[in-house]
Motif scaffolding. Sequence first.
Motif, short mmCIF file in Angstrom:
data_model
loop_
_atom_site.label_atom_id
_atom_site.label_comp_id
_atom_site.label_asym_id
_atom_site.label_seq_id
_atom_site.Cartn_x
_atom_site.Cartn_y
_atom_site.Cartn_z
N GLY A 33 43.71 37.56 47.07
CA GLY A 33 42.51 36.76 46.89
C GLY A 33 42.21 36.60 45.41
O GLY A 33 43.01 36.97 44.55
N SER B 23 39.46 42.44 45.35
CA SER B 23 38.22 42.96 45.92
C SER B 23 37.76 44.21 45.18
O SER B 23 36.57 44.38 44.90
CB SER B 23 38.41 43.26 47.41
N ASP C 298 36.35 34.97 45.50
CA ASP C 298 36.24 35.33 46.92
C ASP C 298 35.20 36.42 47.14
O ASP C 298 34.47 36.40 48.15
CB ASP C 298 37.59 35.80 47.46
N SER D 293 36.91 38.01 54.07
CA SER D 293 37.75 36.94 53.53
C SER D 293 38.93 36.64 54.44
O SER D 293 39.35 35.49 54.56
CB SER D 293 38.24 37.29 52.12
N LYS E 212 39.86 33.05 55.68
CA LYS E 212 41.20 32.57 55.33
C LYS E 212 41.97 32.18 56.59
O LYS E 212 42.71 31.18 56.60
CB LYS E 212 41.97 33.65 54.57
N MET F 165 32.01 35.86 49.45
CA MET F 165 31.77 36.70 50.64
C MET F 165 30.42 37.40 50.53
O MET F 165 29.70 37.55 51.53
CB MET F 165 32.89 37.73 50.79
#
Length: 394
Positions: A115, A64, A119, A94, A98, A123
């Motif tokens: 991740g 991220s 992702d 996420s 998930k 997102m």
Amino acid sequence: MYNKTVLTLALLLTWGLSYAQVDLVNKVINNKSEQASSGFHFTTVVNAETTPVENQGASGTCWSYSTNSFLESEMIKAGKQPVPLSKIYTARCSYIDKAENYVRMHGSLNWGDGGEPHDVVNMYAKYGTMPESVYTGLHYGTKHNNFGEMQEILKGMLDAVVKNKNGTLTPAWKKAFTAVLDSYLGAVPEKFTYNGKDYTPDSFAKEVVGLNPDNYVEFISVTTSPYWQKAMMMVPDNWAFQQDWNIPMDDITKIIDHALKQGYTIAWGTDVSEPYFSWKNGVAYVPERDLAAMTSQEKAGLFNGPQPEMNITPELRQEAFDNYNTTDDHGMQITGIAKDQNGKEYYIVKNSWGTDNDHQGYLYVTKAFVAYKTTSFLVNKKGVPEDIRKKVGI
């Protein structure tokens, strides 16, 4: 400066590793040389603009941090004022998606902080984004992310749901799951004010960030699937079951070079468990000789200066995946190209472990290392060479 014990624990929590993997983490801590700063001399060749280095703390949210940093650089490239985006908002979104997959798969899915670059884009497209100043995730007095306790509770809750003691699943578990996230990370604001104007996460993504999620493409390189077709990214953290374009190994660096020279950066997934990756010295390469054949003196000098490298082949790369020598450890952002004193090119890589290394949070990584240890990478379609764009139809 962390001592060895504290840093070992921090890295264990950061990567979501078990305590049985302490030896692996110790490699990353101990593979350093006091001579590296004087042994390597780098000159920048290409350097795309990016935002300041951050610290993901004790959380496995590198994907991220690195890919949101990539989006911040995309804002700069598009002529916009970059906004530090909330990495924890992305991660939180996420976790919810998930969790739904985890329950649908009856618990047969990897759980944890981890991740992939896709992702973040997924997102962003589905839930929007917000400034880091609006949602830090530091809800209960901590100065840095510390997700160990939270993730243990979340997994325990999900495992209890999967046991299905009621005989049929109820919708209540999703509210309970979200309540735990609220307790540790803080509730997500439905609206917030930025520069005197009110936004929702969706409107902020569209009006301020202004990036099109369809502009990004992710690549992998495996010999087990046909090239120039999409294939499953076969790593545990691909909880979304994403399929990516499979390309020949040599095209990894071809795409990265082209993108960087056009002013685009790359969100990069890689293995950092090898002794020839040194966070402290900010250097990674692939030694020409096998480590098992080296003397202790040779190993101690791994980072004393530029060294000859192994010739990397697609077969060698695939073998490393298949025997677990290459694992999906970490996400970073490739931001430029540099040369050492011998004229050899390295990629300039932005990390999210703070600035406490020889290059203030950056690393210099050889092209051989990237060809060998890349698990996936994500880039703006406009940064992909025209011939490759035609081959994959983008």
